[in-house]
Every structure is written in C-alpha cells, then in structure tokens.
Design a protein around this motif. Structure first.
Motif, short mmCIF file in Angstrom:
data_model
loop_
_atom_site.label_atom_id
_atom_site.label_comp_id
_atom_site.label_asym_id
_atom_site.label_seq_id
_atom_site.Cartn_x
_atom_site.Cartn_y
_atom_site.Cartn_z
N ARG A 142 0.75 -1.15 -0.08
CA ARG A 142 -0.09 -0.05 -0.15
C ARG A 142 0.80 1.12 0.00
NH1 ARG A 142 -2.81 -2.51 4.27
NH2 ARG A 142 -2.32 -1.16 5.73
N ARG A 143 1.93 1.20 0.79
CA ARG A 143 2.95 2.52 0.95
C ARG A 143 3.88 2.62 0.25
NH1 ARG A 143 0.98 4.86 5.74
NH2 ARG A 143 2.13 6.49 5.01
N TYR A 144 4.33 1.56 -0.47
CA TYR A 144 5.68 1.66 -0.81
C TYR A 144 5.86 1.94 -2.50
CZ TYR A 144 8.41 0.15 3.21
OH TYR A 144 9.15 -0.07 4.28
N ASP A 145 6.70 2.55 -3.03
CA ASP A 145 6.77 2.78 -4.49
C ASP A 145 7.15 1.39 -5.35
OD1 ASP A 145 7.06 5.83 -4.72
OD2 ASP A 145 8.31 5.34 -3.01
N ALA A 146 7.79 0.41 -4.71
CA ALA A 146 7.85 -0.67 -5.38
C ALA A 146 8.35 -1.94 -4.53
CB ALA A 146 9.18 -0.72 -6.42
N VAL A 147 7.94 -3.15 -4.78
CA VAL A 147 8.30 -4.28 -4.07
C VAL A 147 9.05 -5.17 -5.08
CG1 VAL A 147 7.47 -6.42 -2.98
CG2 VAL A 147 6.21 -4.10 -2.48
N VAL A 148 10.29 -5.54 -4.75
CA VAL A 148 11.32 -6.35 -5.66
C VAL A 148 10.84 -7.57 -5.16
CG1 VAL A 148 13.59 -6.62 -6.55
CG2 VAL A 148 12.64 -4.31 -6.27
N VAL A 149 10.82 -8.67 -6.22
CA VAL A 149 10.72 -10.11 -5.95
C VAL A 149 11.78 -10.71 -6.86
CG1 VAL A 149 8.45 -9.96 -5.04
CG2 VAL A 149 8.80 -10.43 -7.69
N LEU A 150 12.06 -11.97 -6.76
CA LEU A 150 13.18 -12.77 -7.17
C LEU A 150 12.77 -13.46 -8.59
CD1 LEU A 150 15.07 -13.93 -4.13
CD2 LEU A 150 15.37 -11.76 -5.38
N THR A 151 11.32 -13.83 -8.58
CA THR A 151 10.75 -14.65 -9.61
C THR A 151 9.43 -14.00 -10.10
OG1 THR A 151 9.72 -16.22 -8.51
CG2 THR A 151 11.99 -16.80 -9.00
N ASP A 152 9.16 -14.30 -11.25
CA ASP A 152 7.89 -13.93 -11.92
C ASP A 152 6.97 -14.49 -11.31
OD1 ASP A 152 8.83 -11.98 -13.83
OD2 ASP A 152 8.92 -13.64 -15.31
N ASP A 154 6.57 -14.95 -8.20
CA ASP A 154 6.06 -14.56 -6.87
C ASP A 154 5.56 -13.02 -7.22
OD1 ASP A 154 6.53 -15.45 -4.25
OD2 ASP A 154 8.54 -16.05 -5.06
N ARG A 155 6.10 -12.41 -8.45
CA ARG A 155 5.30 -11.19 -8.81
C ARG A 155 3.86 -11.47 -9.08
NH1 ARG A 155 7.32 -8.15 -14.20
NH2 ARG A 155 6.07 -9.85 -15.14
N SER A 156 3.73 -12.47 -9.61
CA SER A 156 2.25 -12.89 -9.96
C SER A 156 1.38 -12.88 -8.67
CB SER A 156 1.92 -14.20 -10.52
OG SER A 156 2.55 -13.95 -11.98
N ALA A 157 2.05 -13.70 -7.49
CA ALA A 157 1.48 -13.91 -6.33
C ALA A 157 1.23 -12.75 -5.64
CB ALA A 157 2.29 -14.78 -5.36
N TRP A 158 2.15 -11.54 -5.51
CA TRP A 158 2.05 -10.33 -5.13
C TRP A 158 0.84 -9.73 -5.79
CZ3 TRP A 158 4.02 -7.38 -0.95
CH2 TRP A 158 5.08 -8.13 -0.39
N GLN A 159 0.68 -9.61 -6.98
CA GLN A 159 -0.14 -8.90 -7.88
C GLN A 159 -1.68 -9.57 -7.59
OE1 GLN A 159 1.46 -9.81 -11.74
NE2 GLN A 159 2.20 -7.64 -11.77
N THR A 160 -1.74 -10.93 -7.28
CA THR A 160 -3.11 -11.40 -6.91
C THR A 160 -3.59 -11.33 -5.55
OG1 THR A 160 -2.56 -13.29 -8.52
CG2 THR A 160 -4.21 -13.73 -6.74
N HIS A 161 -2.43 -11.21 -4.59
CA HIS A 161 -2.97 -10.84 -3.17
C HIS A 161 -3.11 -9.32 -2.88
CE1 HIS A 161 -1.59 -15.10 -2.62
NE2 HIS A 161 -2.40 -15.13 -1.64
N HIS A 162 -2.47 -8.47 -3.59
CA HIS A 162 -2.68 -6.94 -3.38
C HIS A 162 -3.17 -6.30 -4.78
CE1 HIS A 162 -0.65 -7.82 0.34
NE2 HIS A 162 0.36 -8.72 -0.45
N PRO A 163 -4.24 -6.61 -5.30
CA PRO A 163 -4.81 -5.92 -6.39
C PRO A 163 -4.80 -4.58 -6.67
CG PRO A 163 -6.60 -7.05 -5.46
CD PRO A 163 -5.46 -7.46 -4.44
#
Length: 377
Positions: A142-152, A154-163
C-alpha cells in the motif's frame, strides 16, 4: 553509471550483515555494486557491527545494536533511530531487505521525501505462519513505491494478493556475489559433490545424504562436501555415520570466500525443500559446475534448465536424485557440457547488470513493470 542518471543517497535497511546467508550476501553485493556505479550507499542493520561479507570502502555500515534483541521491546527506539539516521544522512532511496522491516520504516519515514522499496527474498507462500509478516507485506504493497521479488511466479502472487496496491511489483534477480572466472574452470577430476547453505531442515541436506548413501559404493574416490553452519550439524554428521558414509561426507564451516569451494568441486547438488531463489545455483554456474537439484519452489525452476545445464528431478524423489548424481559422476563430458552452458547463463547476473536494473526503480520514468530477467521468463 549512465550519465543521465543522477547519483542518489541509498540506504539498504536489513536485519543484519553478521550472518552467512543468501540475503546477507545479496545485500552486500548490491551495496558494493551501487557504490561502484557512483551512488552514496549506506547499510543500516538492526544488529551486528561487523559484516561477514566485505563491503566496499564507499559503503557506510551502521548497526543499531551489537547483538540480536527482542525488537518488539525496542520498537519505539528503533523507529526513532531509523528516522534520525535517514534525516542525518539525507537518504533518498530506502530499500528494506525484508518487507517485515516496513513495520519500522513506514513510521520512521512519515513525511520524509524519499522513495521506499521492499526487497522480498522469500516466496509469497512462505509467511512462516506469522500474522505480522502478512501485515508488513500489505503495508509495503500500500505504501511503498516498489516491491522487488526474485521470480515472476512471486510477482504474480503479489499481484493476486494485493490487486489495489500502490507499489509496482518488479522481478529482479539477485546479483552474483562472487567474481566470475574469466574463462570457465575445467575442474579436472576433483570428484567432489558440493552443497552450500545453512544447516536447517529447509535446505534438505539429509535428503542429499540419503541419495549419496545409495550410490557411494559405486563412486569410489568421490566425496560430498556440505558447506554451512546451523543447528543440524551434529544430526547430519550422525546420519552420515549411521548410514555408513561418514568417511565420504564432510561438513565444512561457512566462509565468506565461498568461491574456493566451487573451484574444487565437480558437481553441485541442491536438495532443498524450500528455495525462493537459490543464489548458490548461480554461483555454481559461474564456476561452470553442472547442477543436480530437486524442483523445489519457484527459484530452482526459474534458474535451472533441465538437460541443458542441470538435471532436475521431482521434489522429494530421492532415488531420482541419486540416479542423476550417478549419471553425472559417470560422464565427464556431460559434466563439462552442462558446466559450460551454466557459465554462459550466469553472465546475465553479474552485479553491475543487476545494479543497473535497480537504478530504474528510482528514475522518474520507471514503467509499471520492468521486464523479467532472462532467468525468470
């Protein structure tokens, strides 16, 4: 550094640099690479005054406490100290090496003009059952400019859980923490299977010993070297002794100069139960080592190419792991073929190249999603 990019004052905020672990190695490597590209770099640790991985002369390190504390009891003090540090040093970019640190960073930087980035080193599924981790991840989204993850994945998981997140979710691989040899090492006939990591259940070294036990008699002169520290050292030694392979399994202490072990090995084995990225896989490839691994978690699946630079078997299939090891032990030409392919792949993860991708996160024209690295496509 691209002359069009201004040097920034950057702070990597971490739990500690006083431990031999992948996140700590990646933090030191990124800090050094950013400093080499002209940025003013700080590493702020919760505890541990002496880093175990070397920092470049241009990297300033400060720890809030000498030793690990019950940080809940010192919460207000930590928030105040972090805010003071950020203001005194004019920090422009704050990188939390673990999203959990958002619980400190958000209140510590309220109203301050800086860019906040969270760096996730675990898979999204690995919340360790901690409600606080779920809160911290939601706060970062909610508050950060970016969240860096190590694999695509996990990027999909973050997008799913935080739409509805404010942060952009970006895939950036960890940088190589060792210097690649100028040419692929030949390895000769070292007859050593190497594994590296903390001696904990997640790393699965007990599974490597089980696989080795079934083939050791067919591999005269070969040894298994497991490099790392941790709570399971005595249990693993006992397991090897009880299985009758105690004379061919060595447990060696963790060292900052891990390259010496890659240089003296012939095969790298990753028997992990969980592995969010697997920096050791890149390090092994940098030294032209063929890899045998379980297909555990997103990291190994993203970094390894079965039949090209590695043999990847179903997670938990110990007979298959043993067969893969046996195959490479008996085929020096295949070991060399896989090693050369891995060496070529590791070029993409040189520290300077990864640091350049990080720089895109604090330019004004950063896109919504940076493209995935070659390893995570």
């Amino acid at each position: 550094m691209n002359p069009l990019l201004c040097a920034r004052t950057i702070c990597l905020f971490t739990g500690t640099l006083a431990a031999f672990a992948g996140a700590e190695r990646a933090t030191a490597t990124l800090a050094n690479a950013l400093a080499a590209r002209g940025h003013r770099v700080h590493v702020l640790s919760l505890w541990g005054h002496t880093p175990v991985f070397p920092l470049a002369p241009g990297v300033a390190h400060h720890a809030l406490f000498a030793a690990r504390r019950a940080f809940k009891r010192h919460y207000v003090s930590i928030v105040r100290q972090v805010r003071r540090y950020v203001r005194e040093h004019g920090i422009e970019v704050m990188i939390d090496v673990d999203p959990m640190l958002a619980l400190f960073t958000v209140p510590a930087t309220l109203g301050l003009p800086l860019r906040r980035i969270a760096w996730e080193h675990s898979t999204y599924a690995s919340d360790l059952g901690r409600r606080a981790r779920r809160w911290a991840r939601a706060l970062a989204a909610r508050r950060y400019d970016a969240v860096v993850v190590l694999t695509d994945a996990d990027r999909s998981a973050w997008q799913t859980h935080h739409p509805d997140a404010h942060a952009q979710f970006v895939t950036v691989a960890n940088p190589l923490g060792i210097t690649m040899p100028g040419t692929p090492p030949a390895h000769g006939d070292e007859r050593c299977i190497l594994a590296v990591g903390r001696l904990i259940a997640d790393k699965g070294f007990d599974r490597l010993i089980d696989a080795w036990t079934s083939i050791a008699a067919d591999a005269p002169g070969w040894q298994v070297h497991i490099v790392g520290d941790g709570e399971l050292r005595e249990a693993l030694l006992a397991k090897a002794r009880d299985a009758g392979v105690g004379d061919t399994v060595r447990l060696l202490p963790a060292v900052s100069d891990i390259a010496q072990h890659y240089a003296r090995a012939s095969i790298y084995c990753l028997p992990s139960r969980r592995e969010s990225f697997g920096l050791v896989l890149l390090e092994a490839k940098a030294y032209a080592l063929p890899v045998v691994a379980f297909a555990a978690d997103a990291g190994p699946r993203a970094l390894l190419h079965d039949g090209v630079d590695s043999l990847v078997v179903d997670d938990g299939d110990i007979p298959a792991l043993a067969d893969a090891l046996r195959r490479l032990i008996g085929d020096a030409a295949l070991r060399r073929q896989f090693g050369l392919a891995g060496y070529a792949h590791a070029q993409d993860f040189r520290a300077d190249a990864i640091a350049e991708r990080w720089e895109a996160l604090w330019t004004d024209d950063v896109p919504n999603n940076l493209p995935a690295t070659e390893a995570t496509r």
